[in-house]
Design a protein around this motif. Structure first.
Motif, mmCIF file in Angstrom:
data_model
loop_
_atom_site.group_PDB
_atom_site.id
_atom_site.type_symbol
_atom_site.label_atom_id
_atom_site.label_comp_id
_atom_site.label_asym_id
_atom_site.label_seq_id
_atom_site.Cartn_x
_atom_site.Cartn_y
_atom_site.Cartn_z
ATOM 1 N N ALA A 139 0.840 -1.200 0.000
ATOM 2 C CA ALA A 139 0.000 0.000 0.000
ATOM 3 C C ALA A 139 0.874 1.249 0.000
ATOM 4 C CB ALA A 139 -0.923 0.003 1.214
ATOM 5 N N LEU A 140 1.927 1.211 0.794
ATOM 6 C CA LEU A 140 2.806 2.379 0.856
ATOM 7 C C LEU A 140 3.492 2.616 -0.491
ATOM 8 C CD1 LEU A 140 4.348 2.094 4.437
ATOM 9 C CD2 LEU A 140 2.735 3.804 3.598
ATOM 10 N N GLU A 141 3.787 1.527 -1.195
ATOM 11 C CA GLU A 141 4.402 1.689 -2.510
ATOM 12 C C GLU A 141 3.467 2.423 -3.474
ATOM 13 O OE1 GLU A 141 5.882 -2.151 -3.782
ATOM 14 O OE2 GLU A 141 7.331 -2.083 -2.110
ATOM 15 N N LEU A 142 2.166 2.182 -3.311
ATOM 16 C CA LEU A 142 1.176 2.850 -4.168
ATOM 17 C C LEU A 142 1.154 4.365 -3.967
ATOM 18 C CD1 LEU A 142 -2.084 0.673 -4.003
ATOM 19 C CD2 LEU A 142 -0.640 1.126 -5.988
ATOM 20 N N VAL A 143 1.383 4.785 -2.739
ATOM 21 C CA VAL A 143 1.239 6.213 -2.453
ATOM 22 C C VAL A 143 2.584 6.908 -2.247
ATOM 23 C CG1 VAL A 143 -1.004 5.880 -1.359
ATOM 24 C CG2 VAL A 143 1.048 5.877 0.055
ATOM 25 N N ASP A 144 3.643 6.118 -2.188
ATOM 26 C CA ASP A 144 4.945 6.624 -1.769
ATOM 27 C C ASP A 144 5.370 7.903 -2.487
ATOM 28 O OD1 ASP A 144 7.241 6.640 -0.281
ATOM 29 O OD2 ASP A 144 8.379 5.649 -1.870
ATOM 30 N N GLY A 145 5.729 8.884 -1.697
ATOM 31 C CA GLY A 145 6.251 10.120 -2.245
ATOM 32 C C GLY A 145 5.191 11.075 -2.761
ATOM 33 N N ASN A 146 3.958 10.614 -2.840
ATOM 34 C CA ASN A 146 2.916 11.461 -3.421
ATOM 35 C C ASN A 146 1.875 11.968 -2.431
ATOM 36 O OD1 ASN A 146 3.851 11.391 -6.104
ATOM 37 N ND2 ASN A 146 3.117 9.272 -6.228
ATOM 38 N N LEU A 147 2.066 11.628 -1.166
ATOM 39 C CA LEU A 147 1.128 12.149 -0.174
ATOM 40 C C LEU A 147 1.394 13.634 -0.033
ATOM 41 C CD1 LEU A 147 1.473 9.340 2.490
ATOM 42 C CD2 LEU A 147 -0.531 9.818 1.090
ATOM 43 N N GLU A 148 0.329 14.417 -0.041
ATOM 44 C CA GLU A 148 0.540 15.854 0.045
ATOM 45 C C GLU A 148 0.376 16.348 1.460
ATOM 46 O OE1 GLU A 148 0.098 18.544 -3.884
ATOM 47 O OE2 GLU A 148 -1.593 18.390 -2.500
ATOM 48 N N ASP A 149 1.185 17.317 1.780
ATOM 49 C CA ASP A 149 1.173 17.840 3.132
ATOM 50 C C ASP A 149 0.041 18.846 3.292
ATOM 51 O OD1 ASP A 149 2.257 18.253 5.705
ATOM 52 O OD2 ASP A 149 4.231 17.827 4.829
ATOM 53 N N VAL A 150 -0.822 18.624 4.295
ATOM 54 C CA VAL A 150 -1.889 19.606 4.507
ATOM 55 C C VAL A 150 -1.410 20.732 5.423
ATOM 56 C CG1 VAL A 150 -3.782 17.980 4.163
ATOM 57 C CG2 VAL A 150 -2.893 18.340 6.460
ATOM 58 N N LEU A 151 -0.330 20.496 6.119
ATOM 59 C CA LEU A 151 0.150 21.520 7.050
ATOM 60 C C LEU A 151 0.906 22.613 6.297
ATOM 61 C CD1 LEU A 151 1.481 19.367 10.022
ATOM 62 C CD2 LEU A 151 -0.762 20.403 9.725
ATOM 63 N N PRO A 152 0.572 23.868 6.567
ATOM 64 C CA PRO A 152 1.315 24.959 5.933
ATOM 65 C C PRO A 152 2.793 24.874 6.317
ATOM 66 C CG PRO A 152 -0.607 25.794 7.112
ATOM 67 C CD PRO A 152 -0.486 24.348 7.450
#
Ligand code: ADP
Ligand code: MG
Length: 694
Positions: free
Chosen positions: A173-186
């Motif tokens: 699962a992590l491979e599917l999203v790896d590196g592409n999670l976007e940061d919601v924190l300013p």
């Protein structure tokens, strides 16, 4: 968050490699449906398998990692029916060890003689033998090891879903999203609070290389979770009270002093202080949103009564919603007398009333003839219409959601809101948790209360305790006996209460009047039993926890709790609060059949203190990590990683950050805050929805 990634996170876990229909079902049992659910299924512990030892270094009783060659074919030995032992000899250049597995026939097929493996398992050193029990193993020549040679995560699992499987699936699962999670924190928040990148956080919370990784990742994720919670609560508060013109009730201080003088006792200093806070709120034209927190017996009802009276004296109606009919009836009875003296009309509205009674009351509420209504959920039904509702009170708030509170207040035009709760949460925590409410605390009991004497006992004391109960009853007192909590269903719980009642009425207490109360009884019947108990026509009330909430029978001096170890401390405290309400010394007997240290410690806390705040703090400490604070009770979103007690320091920082961000951008309109706004809307759907109802 970029559109694609958001889509991916919402997708079913069946899109993850290694998850088919059968496995998906197992994950569902853990509450995991989407890919997002999966990657936020955080480990609750880690095992450090990174340190590879030689066989001669393996220490007894510890779980160790070592490398060795399989020396012999795996042997199979049936020990008894249903228990088969599989063993293999393993060696390295320093010694030999036996590996033992139980009931795992496939071991015979997967281990190859002469091949080298990495093992991890518990070491048992005998007089002449060295054994490793149920070890996990991986081929030594593998490029990447999943279960050995590293720190491995430990997850909450379920039958037929092994740690190994969860790890594999998590990795995929992590491979599917790896590196592409976007940061919601300013960015400025991340910098100011030294928070690591979100992708780093996710990969390292699951598969860290060292303790430092875990610490950084966890800090970031806990911060984010608590920050979103705070921001959500604070924005609900803003929307609820911002810019809306509330009611400015008349500054009728003199009249209120007369009212207070008519209630028959002097307010405690804490009650006075809280009443002043409420009075100020009510007179201002801001909408009041106030929580009154006070331990059981601290006298919240009279404070509510004052607020109701003030509303009525300014020409408005008041409504008070409570969780049970018994409680509604009780408040109604006590308020009717106090209010009657001042020409204020009080009505009761509950589910068990006849159609005729109800329509009569409803029309009186609509015409304004009734000034104050006390009721249950029945109050929020559509048919209930007020002529001029100005104040809404909910008692024992944790039983109602934010939504129900909002539904009731929508029956007026921006009425003031007062919420009463006895849930004893540590005050620092309350200030943060109830971010959407202002807080008043009644931290003092009325004078002359004798603390309830509490004793934890076991079954061997039963005869003595029974004699003690009889003695109290013969002196004119009454007793509660609370039956064990039954997790599976109310039905079984009711049955067990029934059995207990029948048994004691026939045996130990056959010369006494025994009553029964449980959640499955029709409301009218419950009511009848409670009235009988109140009038002294029942000596011993056998009950489930339905009496936990607010019931007031001052002549009852004994609270006996069966299997007390099954109850939460806060719950025991609420139960104990049912006694000690009159002039007589009261007692609480806790039957504890558990020998566990934790159970004993918990009983000790109950014996040593009657302060609800201390109890809840101790409860959290004893239960410790892993067991999260009951956020659901408070109508808050579940927390996946933060522990409100242990992470208090992070919580404070998160609150500070949330306040700062709202100061800069009150409605989260700025570009850098849009992702945050979206995320909060998602997490607080119910709350946001409530708010839009207003
Ligand atoms: P709770 O905070 O648990 O709802 P209640 O409002 O039911 O407590 O009050 C418990 C009891 O204490 C009631 O019988 C009430 O009449 C009494 N009481 C409340 N305030 C005072 C006071 N200031 N002095 C004496 N008795 C009080
Ligand atoms: Mg109460």
């Amino acid at each position: 968050m970029n559109g694609d990634m958001k889509e991916i996170l919402k997708k079913s876990i069946k899109n993850v490699k290694g998850v088919g229909d059968a496995r998906a079902k197992l994950f569902h049992k853990l509450g995991i449906f989407s890919i997002e659910d999966l990657i936020t299924h955080f480990p609750y512990d880690y095992e450090d398998r990174s340190n590879i030892k030689k066989i001669c270094q393996l220490t007894d009783g510890e779980s160790c990692t070592f490398e060795g060659i399989i020396m012999s074919k795996v042997t199979e030995r049936k020990i008894r029916q249903g228990l088969t032992l599989y063993q293999a000899y393993i060696k390295d250049d320093t010694g030999t060890i036996i590996a033992t597995w139980y009931n795992q026939p496939y071991i015979k097929k997967v281990l190859t003689v002469g091949e080298s493996y990495i093992f991890y398992g518990k070491i048992v050193r005998g007089y002449k033998t060295l054994e490793v029990q149920n070890p996990v193993y991986e081929k030594a020549c593998k490029e990447e090891h999943k279960n050995t040679m590293k720190i491995v995560p430990v997850y909450h699992a379920t039958a037929n879903l092994t740690q190994n499987t969860i790890r594999t699936v998590m990795q995929n699962a992590l491979e599917l999203v790896d590196g592409n999670l976007e940061d919601v924190l300013p960015l400025w928040v991340r910098k100011k609070y030294c928070l690591c990148d979100i992708n780093y956080a996710f990969s390292n919370i699951h598969f860290p290389r060292n303790d430092g990784d875990i610490k950084n990742a966890r800090y970031r994720l806990v911060f984010e979770e608590l920050f979103l919670l705070q921001l959500g609560l604070l924005s609900v508060k803003t929307v609820l009270s911002d810019g809306k013109e509330g009611i400015a009730f008349a500054p009728n201080r003199k009249e209120m002093v007369d009212f207070i003088n008519s209630i028959g006792f002097t307010l405690t200093n804490a009650q006075k202080r809280v009443w002043e806070e409420i009075e100020k709120d009510m007179e201002s034209n801001r909408v009041m949103n106030r929580l009154v927190q006070g331990d059981v017996g601290s006298g919240k009802t009279i404070v509510a009564a004052l607020a109701l009276a003030k509303a009525v004296k300014s020409g408005y109606q008041g409504a008070m919603m409570v969780p049970t009919e018994i409680l509604a009836k009780q408040h109604y009875e006590s308020l009717k007398d106090i209010m009657g003296k001042h020409g204020i009309n009080v009505a009761l509205l509950v589910g068990s009333q006849t159609k005729k009674q109800r329509s009569e009351i409803l029309s009186k509420i609509e015409s304004g003839e009734v000034n104050i209504v006390i009721g249950t959920h029945a109050l929020i039904e559509e048919k209930v219409k007020f002529s001029k509702l100005g104040l809404v009170i909910t008692d024992e708030q944790h039983r109602f959601g934010v939504r129900q509170r909002a539904m009731l207040s929508n029956k007026g035009i921006n009425p003031d809101i007062l919420v009463m709760t006895a849930t004893p949460i540590p005050r620092t925590l309350a200030l943060i948790l109830y971010g959407d409410l202002d807080i008043s605390i009644i931290d003092e009991l009325p004078p002359g209360r004798k603390p309830v004497k509490t004793y934890a006992v076991d079954n061997s004391m039963r005869q003595r305790i029974n004699n003690f109960i009889k003695k109290q009853i013969l002196e004119g007192r009454q007793a509660y006996i609370i039956c064990p909590l039954v997790d599976e269903s109310d039905e079984i719980e009711a049955k067990s209460a029934l059995k207990t009642a029948e048994k004691i009425a026939k045996e130990d207490f056959k010369d006494f009047r025994v009553g029964l109360l449980h959640g499955k009884m029709p409301a009218g019947e419950k009511e009848e039993v409670m009235q009988k108990f109140l009038k002294g026509e029942i000596d011993i009330l056998v009950s489930t926890t339905v009496v936990e909430v607010g019931v007031n029978v001052p002549n009852a001096t004994l609270m006996v709790v069966e299997n007390a170890e099954r109850f939460g401390l806060a719950q025991l405290h609420q139960l104990r609060g049912r006694v000690g309400r009159g002039p007589h010394q009261s007692y609480c007997i806790l039957y504890n059949e558990s020998k566990s240290q934790i159970a004993k410690e918990r009983m000790k806390v109950m014996q040593e203190t009657t302060d609800g705040f201390v109890i809840s703090e101790k409860d959290l400490l004893i239960r410790g990590p892993g067991e999260f604070f009951g956020t659901r009770q408070h109508g808050l979103p579940d927390l996946k990683i933060a522990n409100l007690y242990r992470d208090m320091e992070i919580l404070k920082k998160a609150q500070e950050a949330a306040q700062e961000i709202l100061k800069r951008d009150r409605n989260l309109f700025m570009e850098e805050n849009l992702k945050l706004k979206e995320k909060i809307a998602e997490k607080f759907i119910e709350k946001i929805h409530d708010v839009s109802l207003n």
